[in-house]
Design an enzyme around this catalytic site. Structure first.
Site, PDB file in Angstrom:
ATOM      1  N   ARG A  69     128.752  -3.934  78.332  1.00 19.71           N
ATOM      2  CA  ARG A  69     129.656  -3.912  79.496  1.00 19.71           C
ATOM      3  C   ARG A  69     129.066  -4.669  80.676  1.00 19.71           C
ATOM      4  NH1 ARG A  69     131.310  -1.927  75.508  1.00 19.71           N
ATOM      5  NH2 ARG A  69     132.879  -0.299  75.318  1.00 19.71           N
TER       6      ARG A  69
ATOM      7  N   LYS B 115     106.546  15.228  88.688  1.00 20.50           N
ATOM      8  CA  LYS B 115     107.877  14.599  88.739  1.00 20.50           C
ATOM      9  C   LYS B 115     107.921  13.312  87.924  1.00 20.50           C
ATOM     10  CE  LYS B 115     109.406  16.478  93.158  1.00 20.50           C
ATOM     11  NZ  LYS B 115     109.847  16.182  94.541  1.00 20.50           N
TER      12      LYS B 115
ATOM     13  N   CYS C  56     114.139  16.168 105.161  1.00 21.33           N
ATOM     14  CA  CYS C  56     115.131  16.985 104.465  1.00 21.33           C
ATOM     15  C   CYS C  56     114.650  18.420 104.316  1.00 21.33           C
ATOM     16  CB  CYS C  56     115.431  16.393 103.098  1.00 21.33           C
ATOM     17  SG  CYS C  56     116.204  14.773 103.193  1.00 21.33           S
TER      18      CYS C  56
ATOM     19  N   CYS D  38     107.050  -8.829 115.846  1.00 20.64           N
ATOM     20  CA  CYS D  38     106.642  -7.823 114.854  1.00 20.64           C
ATOM     21  C   CYS D  38     105.211  -8.097 114.401  1.00 20.64           C
ATOM     22  CB  CYS D  38     107.584  -7.859 113.644  1.00 20.64           C
ATOM     23  SG  CYS D  38     107.059  -6.757 112.315  1.00 20.64           S
TER      24      CYS D  38
END
Ligand SMILES: [Zn+2]
Length: 251
Positions: free
Chosen positions: A11, A83, A186, A242
């Site tokens: 696909r 993880k 979070c 920067c």
């Protein structure tokens, strides 16, 4: 490609911007993903499904029950595992074409420089500013494109910092370093479950486009407010002062 790969990726190969040649590029690519939490879960899942040949995953943390609300690459059976190991198991079950290197540590310093230099694209899915700034400096120095994403509560943002392009800003053109511990996380103020899913999926799209040499969010910042479901794209100029990316520019 084997007949099985032709079928697996059919696909995607149908897309005129990809075809057999594009799919071969993805299979030959090496992508470094820093962080295997809310953003890293969709990033690694979609890059694996899309047929990225080599994924290097880094995260020092282990899976906790409170992660499962958004870190969808992990399951109940993974609680207590690293993880990166949990993610590597999920990817192996999804697509054995992908070679996964799982680094269960806080990748930094010399080892981070080496991994960035070996990668075609780096994805920042981390959750702290010190990692974000260090990763940005190293990516600019080695001219490795960096796909950056962040989420908090109902909001998210994505940008691409492609230091191969002289005109591209870097992460530090956008944000100035803050003291560690500052900034909202979070774990402190919360995040809606699908918000990192949306933003991480967009990061995966940008990685694929970088590898396929299609137009990306370089020089732009995509902002999502999922509460109002309003999206904005703002121009992101390079900061001529920067300290990270302007030094490499001719005066
Ligand atoms: Zn900069």
């Amino acid at each position: 490609m084997t007949p099985q790969q032709q079928e697996r990726y059919s696909r995607q190969i149908l897309l005129k911007d990809i075809g057999d040649a594009g799919q071969e590029k993805l299979l030959a690519a090496r992508v470094l993903v820093i962080g295997m939490g809310g953003l890293g879960s969709p990033v690694a899942s979609y890059l694996a499904a899309a047929g990225i040949g080599q994924l290097v995953l880094s995260d020092f943390d282990v899976v906790d029950l409170s992660n499962l609300q958004r870190q969808v690459i992990h399951t109940m059976a993974d609680i207590g595992k690293f993880k990166v190991e949990s993610a590597a198991d999920t990817i192996a079950a999804l697509n054995p074409d992908v070679s996964v290197t799982a680094l269960p540590l806080a990748l930094e310093g010399e080892q981070l420089c080496e991994e960035v230099a070996k990668a075609d694209v780096v994805v920042d899915c981390s959750d702290n500013f010190s990692t974000r700034f260090e990763l940005n400096r190293i990516c600019v120095a080695s001219r490795t494109p960096l796909v950056s994403g962040g989420v908090i509560q109902f909001e998210g943002q994505v940008s691409v910092f492609d230091s191969r392009d002289e005109a591209s800003p870097c992460y530090q053109c956008l944000y100035k370093p803050v003291a560690e511990g500052e900034g909202e996380t979070c774990s402190r103020i919360g995040v809606l479950a699908p918000a990192p899913g949306i933003i991480g999926s967009i990061q995966a799209v940008e990685v694929l486009k970088l590898l396929l040499e299609l137009p990306t969010l370089t020089g732009k910042l995509l902002l999502m407010d999922a509460k109002s479901m309003e999206w904005r794209v703002i121009g992101l100029p390079k900061d001529p002062n920067c300290p990270v990316c302007s030094g490499s520019q001719p005066a």
